[in-house]
Design a protein around this motif. Structure first.
Motif, PDB file in Angstrom:
ATOM      1  N   PRO A 165     -28.219   2.133 -31.599  1.00 57.23           N
ATOM      2  CA  PRO A 165     -27.628   3.390 -32.074  1.00 57.23           C
ATOM      3  C   PRO A 165     -27.761   4.465 -31.005  1.00 57.23           C
ATOM      4  CG  PRO A 165     -29.734   2.983 -33.137  1.00 57.23           C
ATOM      5  CD  PRO A 165     -29.430   1.784 -32.296  1.00 57.23           C
ATOM      6  N   PRO A 166     -26.996   5.536 -31.139  1.00 57.39           N
ATOM      7  CA  PRO A 166     -27.107   6.620 -30.162  1.00 57.39           C
ATOM      8  C   PRO A 166     -28.530   7.185 -30.148  1.00 57.39           C
ATOM      9  CG  PRO A 166     -25.376   7.074 -31.764  1.00 57.39           C
ATOM     10  CD  PRO A 166     -26.065   5.821 -32.190  1.00 57.39           C
ATOM     11  N   LEU A 167     -28.955   7.622 -28.995  1.00 57.66           N
ATOM     12  CA  LEU A 167     -30.285   8.201 -28.854  1.00 57.66           C
ATOM     13  C   LEU A 167     -30.242   9.631 -29.386  1.00 57.66           C
ATOM     14  CD1 LEU A 167     -33.134   7.762 -27.733  1.00 57.66           C
ATOM     15  CD2 LEU A 167     -32.319   8.634 -25.555  1.00 57.66           C
ATOM     16  N   ASN A 168     -30.997   9.880 -30.444  1.00 57.43           N
ATOM     17  CA  ASN A 168     -31.006  11.197 -31.071  1.00 57.43           C
ATOM     18  C   ASN A 168     -32.296  11.959 -30.778  1.00 57.43           C
ATOM     19  OD1 ASN A 168     -28.451  11.002 -32.293  1.00 57.43           O
ATOM     20  ND2 ASN A 168     -29.307   9.725 -33.902  1.00 57.43           N
ATOM     21  N   PHE A 169     -32.845  11.732 -29.585  1.00 54.22           N
ATOM     22  CA  PHE A 169     -34.086  12.395 -29.202  1.00 54.22           C
ATOM     23  C   PHE A 169     -34.012  13.920 -29.375  1.00 54.22           C
ATOM     24  CE2 PHE A 169     -36.575  14.647 -26.018  1.00 54.22           C
ATOM     25  CZ  PHE A 169     -37.853  14.265 -26.397  1.00 54.22           C
ATOM     26  N   PRO A 170     -32.946  14.581 -28.918  1.00 50.11           N
ATOM     27  CA  PRO A 170     -32.924  16.044 -29.062  1.00 50.11           C
ATOM     28  C   PRO A 170     -33.074  16.510 -30.515  1.00 50.11           C
ATOM     29  CG  PRO A 170     -31.216  15.347 -27.544  1.00 50.11           C
ATOM     30  CD  PRO A 170     -31.771  14.103 -28.177  1.00 50.11           C
ATOM     31  N   GLN A 171     -32.377  15.828 -31.436  1.00 51.13           N
ATOM     32  CA  GLN A 171     -32.463  16.195 -32.853  1.00 51.13           C
ATOM     33  C   GLN A 171     -33.850  15.876 -33.418  1.00 51.13           C
ATOM     34  OE1 GLN A 171     -30.015  14.391 -31.466  1.00 51.13           O
ATOM     35  NE2 GLN A 171     -28.112  15.443 -31.938  1.00 51.13           N
ATOM     36  N   HIS A 172     -34.404  14.735 -33.022  1.00 54.59           N
ATOM     37  CA  HIS A 172     -35.736  14.364 -33.511  1.00 54.59           C
ATOM     38  C   HIS A 172     -36.781  15.368 -33.028  1.00 54.59           C
ATOM     39  CE1 HIS A 172     -34.630   9.822 -34.041  1.00 54.59           C
ATOM     40  NE2 HIS A 172     -33.864  10.620 -34.739  1.00 54.59           N
ATOM     41  N   LEU A 173     -36.713  15.740 -31.749  1.00 50.44           N
ATOM     42  CA  LEU A 173     -37.676  16.686 -31.191  1.00 50.44           C
ATOM     43  C   LEU A 173     -37.586  18.033 -31.905  1.00 50.44           C
ATOM     44  CD1 LEU A 173     -39.826  17.521 -29.138  1.00 50.44           C
ATOM     45  CD2 LEU A 173     -37.966  18.036 -27.528  1.00 50.44           C
ATOM     46  N   ALA A 174     -36.393  18.562 -32.026  1.00 48.94           N
ATOM     47  CA  ALA A 174     -36.224  19.877 -32.670  1.00 48.94           C
ATOM     48  C   ALA A 174     -36.667  19.825 -34.132  1.00 48.94           C
ATOM     49  CB  ALA A 174     -34.765  20.331 -32.565  1.00 48.94           C
ATOM     50  N   GLY A 175     -36.288  18.758 -34.821  1.00 52.53           N
ATOM     51  CA  GLY A 175     -36.654  18.634 -36.232  1.00 52.53           C
ATOM     52  C   GLY A 175     -38.160  18.550 -36.439  1.00 52.53           C
ATOM     53  N   ASP A 187     -42.485   6.531 -31.045  1.00 53.40           N
ATOM     54  CA  ASP A 187     -41.394   5.873 -31.778  1.00 53.40           C
ATOM     55  C   ASP A 187     -40.642   6.860 -32.660  1.00 53.40           C
ATOM     56  OD1 ASP A 187     -42.172   3.514 -30.643  1.00 53.40           O
ATOM     57  OD2 ASP A 187     -42.620   2.492 -32.527  1.00 53.40           O
ATOM     58  N   LEU A 188     -41.369   7.762 -33.292  1.00 55.38           N
ATOM     59  CA  LEU A 188     -40.733   8.729 -34.185  1.00 55.38           C
ATOM     60  C   LEU A 188     -39.795   9.660 -33.420  1.00 55.38           C
ATOM     61  CD1 LEU A 188     -41.194   8.782 -37.231  1.00 55.38           C
ATOM     62  CD2 LEU A 188     -42.570  10.804 -36.916  1.00 55.38           C
ATOM     63  N   LEU A 189     -40.122   9.942 -32.178  1.00 59.24           N
ATOM     64  CA  LEU A 189     -39.258  10.782 -31.347  1.00 59.24           C
ATOM     65  C   LEU A 189     -38.023  10.020 -30.853  1.00 59.24           C
ATOM     66  CD1 LEU A 189     -41.881  12.646 -29.146  1.00 59.24           C
ATOM     67  CD2 LEU A 189     -40.284  13.706 -30.746  1.00 59.24           C
ATOM     68  N   LEU A 190     -38.188   8.725 -30.605  1.00 63.53           N
ATOM     69  CA  LEU A 190     -37.156   7.965 -29.915  1.00 63.53           C
ATOM     70  C   LEU A 190     -36.249   7.121 -30.793  1.00 63.53           C
ATOM     71  CD1 LEU A 190     -39.329   6.751 -26.928  1.00 63.53           C
ATOM     72  CD2 LEU A 190     -37.629   8.576 -26.909  1.00 63.53           C
ATOM     73  N   PHE A 191     -36.780   6.611 -31.910  1.00 63.47           N
ATOM     74  CA  PHE A 191     -36.027   5.641 -32.689  1.00 63.47           C
ATOM     75  C   PHE A 191     -35.620   6.179 -34.042  1.00 63.47           C
ATOM     76  CE2 PHE A 191     -38.678   3.200 -29.774  1.00 63.47           C
ATOM     77  CZ  PHE A 191     -37.738   2.375 -29.196  1.00 63.47           C
ATOM     78  N   GLU A 192     -34.561   5.592 -34.581  1.00 69.75           N
ATOM     79  CA  GLU A 192     -34.133   5.907 -35.938  1.00 69.75           C
ATOM     80  C   GLU A 192     -35.118   5.265 -36.912  1.00 69.75           C
ATOM     81  OE1 GLU A 192     -31.749   8.073 -36.629  1.00 69.75           O
ATOM     82  OE2 GLU A 192     -31.461   8.268 -34.482  1.00 69.75           O
ATOM     83  N   LYS A 193     -35.082   5.677 -38.152  1.00 69.26           N
ATOM     84  CA  LYS A 193     -36.050   5.253 -39.161  1.00 69.26           C
ATOM     85  C   LYS A 193     -36.253   3.739 -39.222  1.00 69.26           C
ATOM     86  CE  LYS A 193     -37.050   5.674 -44.055  1.00 69.26           C
ATOM     87  NZ  LYS A 193     -36.409   4.877 -45.061  1.00 69.26           N
ATOM     88  N   GLU A 208     -34.835   1.376 -37.147  1.00 70.19           N
ATOM     89  CA  GLU A 208     -34.342   0.707 -35.940  1.00 70.19           C
ATOM     90  C   GLU A 208     -35.299  -0.353 -35.403  1.00 70.19           C
ATOM     91  OE1 GLU A 208     -32.701   1.907 -31.512  1.00 70.19           O
ATOM     92  OE2 GLU A 208     -33.351   3.475 -32.865  1.00 70.19           O
ATOM     93  N   ARG A 209     -36.594  -0.163 -35.565  1.00 70.69           N
ATOM     94  CA  ARG A 209     -37.557  -1.052 -34.930  1.00 70.69           C
ATOM     95  C   ARG A 209     -38.171  -2.082 -35.860  1.00 70.69           C
ATOM     96  NH1 ARG A 209     -40.655   0.064 -29.935  1.00 70.69           N
ATOM     97  NH2 ARG A 209     -41.771  -1.465 -31.075  1.00 70.69           N
ATOM     98  N   GLY A 210     -37.917  -2.009 -37.139  1.00 65.94           N
ATOM     99  CA  GLY A 210     -38.551  -2.934 -38.068  1.00 65.94           C
ATOM    100  C   GLY A 210     -37.886  -4.299 -38.077  1.00 65.94           C
ATOM    101  N   PRO A 211     -38.481  -5.235 -38.810  1.00 60.82           N
ATOM    102  CA  PRO A 211     -37.875  -6.563 -38.928  1.00 60.82           C
ATOM    103  C   PRO A 211     -36.599  -6.507 -39.758  1.00 60.82           C
ATOM    104  CG  PRO A 211     -39.778  -6.377 -40.368  1.00 60.82           C
ATOM    105  CD  PRO A 211     -39.716  -5.113 -39.557  1.00 60.82           C
TER     106      PRO A 211
END
Length: 132
Positions: free
Chosen positions: A19-29, A79-85, A87-90
């Motif tokens: 998925p698109p990298l949403n780091f800016p939104q995660h950081l601000a949020g 992970d919380l900054l870089l990945f979607e909810k 995205e990394r699970g099984p």
């Protein structure tokens, strides 16, 4: 600004569209959730406020060291900054089984780990031999 990543390689050589990298939104949020101003976060991680603004606007991407400092300052994993909810699970098919493993005793967990490692090695051997 969303940054598109073409593909990602996961264990077992399964290629998924990342998925698109949403780091800016995660950081601000996360900054806002923690009640920090941009200046307060900048002070906490020893950066200039303009750098925090660039990260949050997507004009700049942080180096690994900066991600680590930001994660520590916000009391979250990187992970919380870089990945979607999810995205990394099984995969959904395996989630319940992996969750159930938590209840096993250490020896049973060791057996499960051994079986998984064996299957992954078998898969890799097939792939390298061209039989898979």
């Amino acid at each position: 600004m969303r940054i598109a990543i073409e593909t990602a390689v996961y264990p077992g050589d399964v290629k998924k569209k990342a998925p698109p990298l949403n780091f800016p939104q995660h950081l601000a949020g996360l900054r806002k959730q923690r009640g920090f101003t941009q200046q307060a976060l900048a002070d906490k991680v020893a950066m200039h406020i303009s750098q925090i603004r660039r990260y949050e606007s997507g004009q700049s991407q942080p180096a690994l060291d900066a991600i680590r400092k930001l994660a520590v300052a916000l009391s979250v994993s990187a992970d919380l900054l870089l990945f979607e909810k999810d995205e990394r699970g099984p995969d959904e098919e395996l989630k319940l089984q992996f969750e159930a493993v938590v209840n096993l005793d250490p020896e049973e967990k060791k057996v499960i780990r051994s079986v998984i490692e064996s299957m992954l090695l078998r898969h890799e051997a097939k792939r390298w031999s061209g039989a898979g």
